[in-house]
Structure formats: C-alpha cells, structure tokens
Design a protein around this motif. Sequence first.
Motif, short mmCIF file in Angstrom:
data_model
loop_
_atom_site.label_atom_id
_atom_site.label_comp_id
_atom_site.label_asym_id
_atom_site.label_seq_id
_atom_site.Cartn_x
_atom_site.Cartn_y
_atom_site.Cartn_z
N GLN A 95 0.83 -1.20 0.00
CA GLN A 95 0.00 0.00 0.00
C GLN A 95 0.87 1.26 0.00
OE1 GLN A 95 -0.34 -2.53 2.20
NE2 GLN A 95 -2.26 -3.46 1.52
N LEU A 96 1.95 1.26 0.77
CA LEU A 96 2.85 2.40 0.80
C LEU A 96 3.54 2.56 -0.55
CD1 LEU A 96 4.19 4.72 2.26
CD2 LEU A 96 5.90 3.12 3.14
N ALA A 97 3.93 1.46 -1.17
CA ALA A 97 4.57 1.52 -2.49
C ALA A 97 3.63 2.15 -3.52
CB ALA A 97 4.99 0.12 -2.94
N ILE A 98 2.35 1.81 -3.45
CA ILE A 98 1.36 2.40 -4.36
C ILE A 98 1.23 3.90 -4.10
CG2 ILE A 98 -1.11 2.45 -4.93
CD1 ILE A 98 -1.05 -0.64 -4.51
N GLN A 99 1.23 4.29 -2.84
CA GLN A 99 1.14 5.72 -2.51
C GLN A 99 2.35 6.48 -3.04
OE1 GLN A 99 0.66 5.67 1.76
NE2 GLN A 99 -1.56 5.96 1.60
N VAL A 100 3.52 5.87 -2.95
CA VAL A 100 4.74 6.50 -3.47
C VAL A 100 4.63 6.69 -4.98
CG1 VAL A 100 7.23 6.20 -3.84
CG2 VAL A 100 6.23 5.72 -1.59
N LEU A 101 4.14 5.68 -5.69
CA LEU A 101 3.98 5.79 -7.15
C LEU A 101 2.96 6.87 -7.51
CD1 LEU A 101 4.10 2.10 -8.37
CD2 LEU A 101 5.73 3.92 -8.87
N GLU A 102 1.86 6.94 -6.77
CA GLU A 102 0.86 7.98 -7.03
C GLU A 102 1.44 9.37 -6.79
OE1 GLU A 102 -2.41 6.73 -4.56
OE2 GLU A 102 -3.12 5.29 -6.07
N GLN A 103 2.25 9.53 -5.75
CA GLN A 103 2.89 10.82 -5.50
C GLN A 103 3.90 11.15 -6.60
OE1 GLN A 103 2.11 13.10 -3.02
NE2 GLN A 103 3.39 14.40 -4.30
N PHE A 104 4.61 10.14 -7.09
CA PHE A 104 5.54 10.33 -8.21
C PHE A 104 4.79 10.87 -9.43
CE2 PHE A 104 7.30 8.43 -12.13
CZ PHE A 104 8.55 9.01 -12.15
N ASP A 105 3.65 10.24 -9.77
CA ASP A 105 2.84 10.69 -10.90
C ASP A 105 2.44 12.15 -10.73
OD1 ASP A 105 2.97 8.07 -11.85
OD2 ASP A 105 1.02 7.54 -10.99
N LYS A 106 1.94 12.48 -9.56
CA LYS A 106 1.48 13.85 -9.28
C LYS A 106 2.65 14.84 -9.35
CE LYS A 106 -0.55 16.69 -5.66
NZ LYS A 106 -0.94 16.75 -4.25
N SER A 107 3.73 14.54 -8.67
CA SER A 107 4.86 15.47 -8.60
C SER A 107 5.52 15.68 -9.96
CB SER A 107 5.90 14.96 -7.60
OG SER A 107 5.35 14.92 -6.31
N LEU A 108 5.68 14.63 -10.73
CA LEU A 108 6.31 14.78 -12.04
C LEU A 108 5.44 15.59 -12.98
CD1 LEU A 108 8.85 14.21 -13.58
CD2 LEU A 108 7.88 12.06 -14.31
N GLY A 109 4.14 15.31 -12.98
CA GLY A 109 3.22 16.09 -13.81
C GLY A 109 3.23 17.56 -13.44
N GLU A 110 3.19 17.86 -12.15
CA GLU A 110 3.21 19.26 -11.71
C GLU A 110 4.53 19.93 -12.03
OE1 GLU A 110 2.22 19.01 -7.56
OE2 GLU A 110 0.07 18.74 -7.97
N ALA A 111 5.64 19.23 -11.86
CA ALA A 111 6.95 19.80 -12.16
C ALA A 111 7.09 20.15 -13.64
CB ALA A 111 8.05 18.84 -11.73
N LEU A 112 6.59 19.29 -14.50
CA LEU A 112 6.66 19.58 -15.93
C LEU A 112 5.85 20.82 -16.29
CD1 LEU A 112 6.47 15.99 -17.42
CD2 LEU A 112 8.45 17.51 -17.40
N VAL A 113 4.68 20.96 -15.70
CA VAL A 113 3.84 22.13 -15.98
C VAL A 113 4.48 23.41 -15.45
CG1 VAL A 113 1.63 23.22 -15.40
CG2 VAL A 113 1.68 20.84 -16.10
N GLU A 114 5.01 23.35 -14.25
CA GLU A 114 5.52 24.55 -13.59
C GLU A 114 6.93 24.94 -13.99
OE1 GLU A 114 5.10 23.72 -9.43
OE2 GLU A 114 2.92 23.52 -9.58
N ARG A 115 7.79 23.99 -14.29
CA ARG A 115 9.21 24.30 -14.45
C ARG A 115 9.74 24.26 -15.87
NH1 ARG A 115 11.69 21.24 -9.17
NH2 ARG A 115 10.32 22.25 -7.69
N VAL A 116 9.10 23.54 -16.76
CA VAL A 116 9.62 23.44 -18.13
C VAL A 116 9.05 24.59 -18.96
CG1 VAL A 116 9.72 22.03 -20.21
CG2 VAL A 116 9.89 20.95 -17.96
N LYS A 117 9.93 25.43 -19.42
CA LYS A 117 9.52 26.60 -20.20
C LYS A 117 10.03 26.55 -21.64
CE LYS A 117 7.68 28.32 -16.53
NZ LYS A 117 6.34 27.94 -16.24
#
Length: 107
Positions: A33-55
């Motif tokens: 369950q913790l491993a799944i939560q880590v993967l979900e956070q990875f998905d969220k964080s990577l998507g947000e980082a691409l939107v916010e930081r890649v110009k």
Amino acid sequence: MPSYYTLYRAGTLGSALIDSLNELVTAGHVTPQLAIQVLEQFDKSLGEALVERVKAKAIMKGRLEIYRNYEEVWTLILKNATFKAEGEAISADKVKIVACSARRAGE
C-alpha cells in the motif's frame, strides 16, 4: 481525488523507482500500500513539475501519418519528422507522440 497520468512510470526514472519499490516490498521494508502511494505521489509530482518548471519551446515538422484520441490521450505518428529546440535540430524517419490533456492532472 484527482487522477494523474502514469505515463512517466515507463521512463528511466519511473522504472528505477518501481524496481526499488519492488525490492523494498519483497524485503518487507515497506507495505504494498505504501509503495502504491509513493507511485501515485511520483505521478502527481512529475506532472506538476513539468507544468511549472519546463519553459522550453520546440518546433516540429513532419507528415502526420496517424492520429487518435481516446479518453483525452492523443497518439500521433509522424513520418520524416524534424524537431528544433534551443537552436538544435533532431530528425527521425518515424516518431510516436503521446499527448495528454492537462485538465486531467488538475481536476
């Protein structure tokens, strides 16, 4: 709860994370369950980082061979494609592009 794209799990960073999590689960150091939560956070964080930081902006040219849209995920196949970004150009005989709606990540 918003759902995020899992596309980036297939990349180098995502694959390494999945391998590491599998080892930790197998060794009993973390729960599945913790491993799944880590993967979900990875998905969220990577998507947000691409939107916010890649110009960076890129120009692409090529012949559109195939295009599909399924559940707001576009798949494009380009023939004789050229990509130009920051003064550099890359060419390829065939390119597959998968593009996702930004709305899904922000729901």
